[in-house]
Scaffold this motif. Structure first.
Motif, PDB file in Angstrom:
ATOM      1  N   ARG A   3       0.849  -1.191   0.000  1.00  9.10           N
ATOM      2  CA  ARG A   3       0.000   0.000   0.000  1.00  9.10           C
ATOM      3  C   ARG A   3       0.888   1.245   0.000  1.00  9.10           C
ATOM      4  NH1 ARG A   3      -3.166  -1.169   5.241  1.00  9.10           N
ATOM      5  NH2 ARG A   3      -1.951   0.658   5.637  1.00  9.10           N
ATOM      6  N   PRO A   4       0.448   2.303  -0.687  1.00 10.70           N
ATOM      7  CA  PRO A   4       1.264   3.531  -0.746  1.00 10.70           C
ATOM      8  C   PRO A   4       1.605   4.095   0.629  1.00 10.70           C
ATOM      9  CG  PRO A   4      -0.494   3.626  -2.351  1.00 10.70           C
ATOM     10  CD  PRO A   4      -0.722   2.388  -1.529  1.00 10.70           C
ATOM     11  N   MET A   5       0.687   4.010   1.589  1.00 13.77           N
ATOM     12  CA  MET A   5       0.973   4.557   2.915  1.00 13.77           C
ATOM     13  C   MET A   5       2.070   3.758   3.610  1.00 13.77           C
ATOM     14  SD  MET A   5      -2.711   5.648   4.334  1.00 13.77           S
ATOM     15  CE  MET A   5      -3.617   6.988   3.600  1.00 13.77           C
ATOM     16  N   THR A   6       2.086   2.444   3.379  1.00 12.42           N
ATOM     17  CA  THR A   6       3.137   1.611   3.954  1.00 12.42           C
ATOM     18  C   THR A   6       4.482   1.998   3.354  1.00 12.42           C
ATOM     19  OG1 THR A   6       1.568  -0.203   4.264  1.00 12.42           O
ATOM     20  CG2 THR A   6       3.901  -0.762   4.319  1.00 12.42           C
ATOM     21  N   LEU A   7       4.518   2.204   2.049  1.00 12.76           N
ATOM     22  CA  LEU A   7       5.758   2.630   1.395  1.00 12.76           C
ATOM     23  C   LEU A   7       6.213   3.986   1.913  1.00 12.76           C
ATOM     24  CD1 LEU A   7       5.155   1.512  -2.288  1.00 12.76           C
ATOM     25  CD2 LEU A   7       6.823   0.580  -0.673  1.00 12.76           C
ATOM     26  N   PHE A  11       9.951   4.478   3.587  1.00 11.76           N
ATOM     27  CA  PHE A  11      10.922   5.442   3.077  1.00 11.76           C
ATOM     28  C   PHE A  11      11.007   6.696   3.942  1.00 11.76           C
ATOM     29  CE2 PHE A  11       9.988   3.092  -0.918  1.00 11.76           C
ATOM     30  CZ  PHE A  11      11.268   2.586  -1.105  1.00 11.76           C
ATOM     31  N   GLU A  12      10.302   6.683   5.067  1.00 16.69           N
ATOM     32  CA  GLU A  12      10.295   7.795   6.016  1.00 16.69           C
ATOM     33  C   GLU A  12       9.884   9.112   5.374  1.00 16.69           C
ATOM     34  OE1 GLU A  12      14.063   7.781   8.053  1.00 16.69           O
ATOM     35  OE2 GLU A  12      13.699   5.793   8.891  1.00 16.69           O
ATOM     36  N   ILE A  13       8.946   9.008   4.441  1.00 14.19           N
ATOM     37  CA  ILE A  13       8.388  10.200   3.812  1.00 14.19           C
ATOM     38  C   ILE A  13       7.394  10.843   4.778  1.00 14.19           C
ATOM     39  CG2 ILE A  13       6.992  11.059   1.890  1.00 14.19           C
ATOM     40  CD1 ILE A  13       8.009   8.548   0.334  1.00 14.19           C
ATOM     41  N   ALA A  14       6.570  10.017   5.343  1.00 13.97           N
ATOM     42  CA  ALA A  14       5.564  10.470   6.294  1.00 13.97           C
ATOM     43  C   ALA A  14       5.205   9.297   7.194  1.00 13.97           C
ATOM     44  CB  ALA A  14       4.330  10.978   5.553  1.00 13.97           C
ATOM     45  N   ASP A  15       4.759   9.599   8.380  1.00 12.90           N
ATOM     46  CA  ASP A  15       4.415   8.567   9.351  1.00 12.90           C
ATOM     47  C   ASP A  15       2.910   8.576   9.563  1.00 12.90           C
ATOM     48  OD1 ASP A  15       4.129   6.816  11.436  1.00 12.90           O
ATOM     49  OD2 ASP A  15       5.347   7.960  12.838  1.00 12.90           O
ATOM     50  N   LYS A  72       2.994  15.812   2.078  1.00 15.08           N
ATOM     51  CA  LYS A  72       4.355  15.356   2.347  1.00 15.08           C
ATOM     52  C   LYS A  72       4.809  14.374   1.269  1.00 15.08           C
ATOM     53  CE  LYS A  72       4.283  15.777   7.369  1.00 15.08           C
ATOM     54  NZ  LYS A  72       4.384  15.045   8.646  1.00 15.08           N
ATOM     55  N   ILE A  73       3.920  13.473   0.904  1.00 19.17           N
ATOM     56  CA  ILE A  73       4.257  12.491  -0.126  1.00 19.17           C
ATOM     57  C   ILE A  73       4.486  13.181  -1.464  1.00 19.17           C
ATOM     58  CG2 ILE A  73       3.390  10.505  -1.432  1.00 19.17           C
ATOM     59  CD1 ILE A  73       1.974   9.635   1.169  1.00 19.17           C
ATOM     60  N   GLU A  74       3.643  14.149  -1.796  1.00 16.44           N
ATOM     61  CA  GLU A  74       3.795  14.878  -3.061  1.00 16.44           C
ATOM     62  C   GLU A  74       5.129  15.612  -3.108  1.00 16.44           C
ATOM     63  OE1 GLU A  74       0.462  17.409  -3.845  1.00 16.44           O
ATOM     64  OE2 GLU A  74      -0.952  15.741  -3.758  1.00 16.44           O
ATOM     65  N   TYR A  76       7.852  14.811  -1.597  1.00 14.01           N
ATOM     66  CA  TYR A  76       8.898  13.805  -1.771  1.00 14.01           C
ATOM     67  C   TYR A  76       9.001  13.378  -3.233  1.00 14.01           C
ATOM     68  CZ  TYR A  76      11.710   9.637  -1.147  1.00 14.01           C
ATOM     69  OH  TYR A  76      12.696   8.707  -1.246  1.00 14.01           O
ATOM     70  N   VAL A  77       7.865  13.143  -3.854  1.00 22.35           N
ATOM     71  CA  VAL A  77       7.845  12.709  -5.247  1.00 22.35           C
ATOM     72  C   VAL A  77       8.451  13.780  -6.153  1.00 22.35           C
ATOM     73  CG1 VAL A  77       6.296  12.147  -7.185  1.00 22.35           C
ATOM     74  CG2 VAL A  77       5.928  11.111  -4.936  1.00 22.35           C
ATOM     75  N   ARG A  78       8.245  15.056  -5.815  1.00 25.54           N
ATOM     76  CA  ARG A  78       8.810  16.154  -6.613  1.00 25.54           C
ATOM     77  C   ARG A  78      10.302  16.345  -6.348  1.00 25.54           C
ATOM     78  NH1 ARG A  78       3.885  19.331  -5.212  1.00 25.54           N
ATOM     79  NH2 ARG A  78       5.160  20.096  -3.517  1.00 25.54           N
ATOM     80  N   GLY A  79      10.837  15.602  -5.393  1.00 29.38           N
ATOM     81  CA  GLY A  79      12.270  15.702  -5.121  1.00 29.38           C
ATOM     82  C   GLY A  79      12.634  16.553  -3.936  1.00 29.38           C
ATOM     83  N   GLU A  80      11.658  17.084  -3.255  1.00 32.76           N
ATOM     84  CA  GLU A  80      11.921  17.873  -2.050  1.00 32.76           C
ATOM     85  C   GLU A  80      12.080  16.901  -0.888  1.00 32.76           C
ATOM     86  OE1 GLU A  80       8.769  20.741  -1.566  1.00 32.76           O
ATOM     87  OE2 GLU A  80       8.636  20.999  -3.721  1.00 32.76           O
ATOM     88  N   ARG A  81      13.218  16.910  -0.256  1.00 36.15           N
ATOM     89  CA  ARG A  81      13.493  15.922   0.788  1.00 36.15           C
ATOM     90  C   ARG A  81      13.312  16.487   2.202  1.00 36.15           C
ATOM     91  NH1 ARG A  81      12.679  13.148  -3.188  1.00 36.15           N
ATOM     92  NH2 ARG A  81      14.241  11.819  -4.119  1.00 36.15           N
ATOM     93  N   SER A  82      12.875  17.711   2.319  1.00 35.74           N
ATOM     94  CA  SER A  82      12.606  18.305   3.620  1.00 35.74           C
ATOM     95  C   SER A  82      11.125  18.173   3.923  1.00 35.74           C
ATOM     96  CB  SER A  82      13.003  19.788   3.616  1.00 35.74           C
ATOM     97  OG  SER A  82      12.597  20.383   4.817  1.00 35.74           O
ATOM     98  N   PHE A  83      10.800  17.594   5.064  1.00 32.12           N
ATOM     99  CA  PHE A  83       9.404  17.323   5.383  1.00 32.12           C
ATOM    100  C   PHE A  83       8.876  18.156   6.531  1.00 32.12           C
ATOM    101  CE2 PHE A  83      11.291  13.348   3.795  1.00 32.12           C
ATOM    102  CZ  PHE A  83      10.712  13.387   2.547  1.00 32.12           C
TER     103      PHE A  83
END
Length: 84
Positions: A3-7, A11-15, A72-74, A76-83
């Motif tokens: 599931r996308p939320m698990t991913l 990847f520590e994109i969002a919790d 937050k996920i968006e 990350y996908v755009r390449g922004e690594r600061s959350f």
């Protein structure tokens, strides 16, 4: 397939678990009153927010929390690594 939320968590994109701590007890109670979006497993009640009416999510503040999570996920996908 995961599931996308698990991913996102792996990847520590969002919790996603943090959302649970941000939802007020009052909001949880209101969501639990919507029996068609809840399922019980042993002692736990799972609230399937994707089945909830938008109005309920707005009233409980859950919609805003979900939008923040997805943003937050968006980023990350755009390449922004600061959350922050």
């Amino acid at each position: 397939m995961m599931r996308p939320m698990t991913l996102a968590e792996i990847f520590e994109i969002a919790d996603f678990g943090e959302l649970e701590t941000l939802i007020s007890d009052e909001a949880l109670q209101k969501l639990q009153q919507c029996r068609d979006i809840c399922r019980e497993e042993e002692k736990d009640i799972w609230i399937e927010v994707y089945k909830a009416e938008r109005e309920v999510l707005e009233q409980t503040g859950v919609l805003e929390l979900l939008e923040d999570y997805l943003a937050k996920i968006e980023r990350y996908v755009r390449g922004e690594r600061s959350f922050a």
